[in-house]
Design an enzyme around this catalytic site. Structure first.
Site, PDB file in Angstrom:
ATOM      1  N   ASP A   1     -54.957 -41.581  13.916  1.00  0.00           N
ATOM      2  CA  ASP A   1     -54.022 -40.470  13.768  1.00  0.00           C
ATOM      3  C   ASP A   1     -53.294 -40.325  15.105  1.00  0.00           C
ATOM      4  O   ASP A   1     -53.713 -40.904  16.112  1.00  0.00           O
ATOM      5  CB  ASP A   1     -54.808 -39.197  13.423  1.00  0.00           C
ATOM      6  N   ASP A  21     -51.253 -36.942  16.378  1.00  0.00           N
ATOM      7  CA  ASP A  21     -51.327 -35.604  16.975  1.00  0.00           C
ATOM      8  C   ASP A  21     -52.767 -35.184  17.239  1.00  0.00           C
ATOM      9  O   ASP A  21     -53.614 -35.200  16.338  1.00  0.00           O
ATOM     10  CB  ASP A  21     -50.664 -34.573  16.057  1.00  0.00           C
TER      11      ASP A  21
END
Length: 525
Positions: free
Chosen positions: A91, A93
């Site tokens: 991922d 963020d």
């Protein structure tokens, strides 16, 4: 062909056999010779064999391929072949970098792109991992591919930051789009041809409405929950866990932030759960239920079509339901929904809508200074003027850099007055419903309007820091005593004792005369 001259007879090593079987035969013969030769010649032969061994297995090195007695360690060779995942998925963020892109509201409003290493920074451990992968001198990651799976709405920003951080070439596959992250993994599996059981996934969001680790783990991907990003030993611990997990590949396995392993079992379709309605989208006819049962307070999706005929629900209503799973996409949803029966005698309690704010703004609103609440979202939009809600105080202090003090001082307030307005009375604290408010109208504003000095003082924030939708606070009054309530995002339902509500607020014919009148900023735009 590479030759090694030594007092012992010269040996010629064919480094490019035509078939795997030929390679295996040569290695066997060389191994037999290896155990009989003197130490100096043995070390030279190990060096010459390195290119062949790397081609035979991306994870074999001369040191690991031969035991101390000169014999090849088959156990080491076998385990090394499966020690790393075929696909590592990150991922973005709050996993590779911080902050989360949606938090950069000022840049979004000014239509500017974030700058790498300034507005957005990689976690220190991530920098080390990237260097480790790029400088893969021993070929450890030769058979491993890398990918991104991000559901950020700031798609263009994310791609641009990958370019700025010089990470584009590192990733073989990049999937960045809003939506269920299982869709990202479906695409990754399709384009890479790699099975879920050969993947590992790093993400900061574990479960709930915006969770990713739990749903992806049910696909058969080993998921690593890193709520504070990839820090410390998260990376090395996760790779070790993958090696151990590969022996059984149990779906639903999550490596937790504390390095413990959790295996989540699929829900029993016949088991009934109870929970409260947390969120409703009436326009699209769906919502989420906070399941307080065996699933451990997770959010469960439901569609209005699963409700009994003619039944309407609101946030805070208690429901009983089973959980069904869609075999095509792995999504779960509430089914066989029933409205839980209320206790016959609830005359001593009242169930009210509530919303949460952090200090100091919760105190500024409760004390009557803050008479406008601004949001970029539509949290208050569905509620008409005159709606009454409880004000809940969150557990954090909102990090505005004390800019609210500058705004308040512009209204000629001294330090003592400001301190009093941003403080709660004794007995009222974080985690409590402390006041009841009556909402006025909600309307959209422009930046120019939000920069009006009177508007800024009503919000207790500068125009650039305020949301685009303003909601008037018509009146507010402290509860007779603070009530411990579990806060949530958005508008939720909270049950409190009726005798905690100030006089006049629950009367149908209430004209507001019993409550202290609060002057509020009236927009005339």
């Amino acid at each position: 062909r590479r030759h090694c001259r030594h007092p012992a007879p010269t040996i010629t090593i064919t480094s490019h056999p035509s078939t795997p079987g030929q390679l295996s035969l040569e290695l066997l013969l060389l191994t037999m010779l290896f155990v009989t030769m003197n130490p100096l010649f043995r070390s030279r032969l190990a060096f010459l064999l390195a290119p062949m061994l790397c081609r035979g297995s991306a994870f074999m090195t001369p040191a690991k391929s031969f035991a101390s007695n000169g014999a090849m360690s088959t156990a080491t060779t076998s385990s090394s072949l499966h020690s790393l995942p075929s696909l590592v998925v990150f991922d973005l963020d709050n996993t590779l970098w911080t902050p989360e892109l949606y938090q950069l509201r000022k840049l979004a409003r000014s239509n500017k792109y974030p700058v790498a290493h300034k507005d957005v920074k990689l976690f220190p451990a991530v920098k080390e991992i990237i260097e480790q992968i790029k400088n893969d001198q021993d070929g450890r990651f030769a058979n491993t591919k890398f990918a991104v799976a991000s559901r950020t709405k700031s798609v263009d920003w994310a791609h641009d930051l990958l370019e700025q951080f010089e990470l584009k070439e590192l990733f073989d596959y990049v999937e960045i789009f809003p939506g269920d992250k299982k869709q990202h993994f479906s695409k990754l599996k399709s384009v890479s041809g790699i099975d879920y059981s050969e993947m590992i996934f790093f993400d900061d969001a574990r479960d709930g409405r915006y969770g990713n680790c739990e749903p992806v783990s049910h696909l058969g991907v080993l998921s690593v929950h890193c709520p504070n990003g990839i820090v410390d030993d998260v990376w090395t611990n996760a790779l070790q866990h993958f090696k151990d997990w590969s022996a059984h590949k149990t779906p639903g396995t999550i490596v937790e932030w504390n390095n413990k392993i959790t295996t989540i079992k699929d829900a029993d379709p016949n088991e009934r759960h109870t929970g409260e309605v947390k969120y409703i989208n009436r326009e699209k006819r769906f919502g989420f239920i906070t399941d307080g049962g065996s699933r451990g307070a997770k959010d469960v999706f439901f569609h209005f079509s699963a409700l009994p005929d003619g039944t309407e629900v609101e946030e805070g209503d208690e429901l009983s339901f089973t959980i069904s799973s869609d075999s095509t996409n792995g999504k779960v949803a509430a089914a066989n929904i029933e409205i839980s029966k209320k206790d016959e005698d609830e005359s001593d309690c009242v169930n009210l809508r509530a919303f949460s704010m952090n200090l100091p703004f919760a105190a500024l609103l409760s004390n009557g200074y803050k008479t406008l609440e601004t949001r970029n979202g539509t949290m208050f939009t569905p509620y008409p003027e005159g709606t009454k809600m409880l004000l809940h105080v969150g557990q954090r202090i909102y990090p505005d850099g004390n800019r609210h003090i500058d705004v308040m001082k512009s209204g000629n307030l001294d330090d003592n007055e400001i301190q009093a307005l941003k403080s709660l009375p004794p007995g009222y604290t974080k985690g409590m419903a402390v006041a009841i408010v009556e909402l006025g109208k909600t309307y959209e504003t422009t930046l120019e309007q939000r920069c009006d000095p009177d508007f800024q003082r009503a919000v207790a924030a500068f125009g650039q820091d305020s949301g685009m939708r303003a909601t008037q606070i018509k009146r507010v009054e402290y509860l007779k005593r603070g009530v411990k309530v579990s806060g949530r995002g958005g508008v939720f339902k909270a049950k409190v004792d009726r005798d905690t509500i100030p006089d006049g607020w629950l009367d149908d014919d209430d004209d507001g005369t019993k409550a202290e009148k609060v002057v509020y900023y009236s927009a005339t735009f």
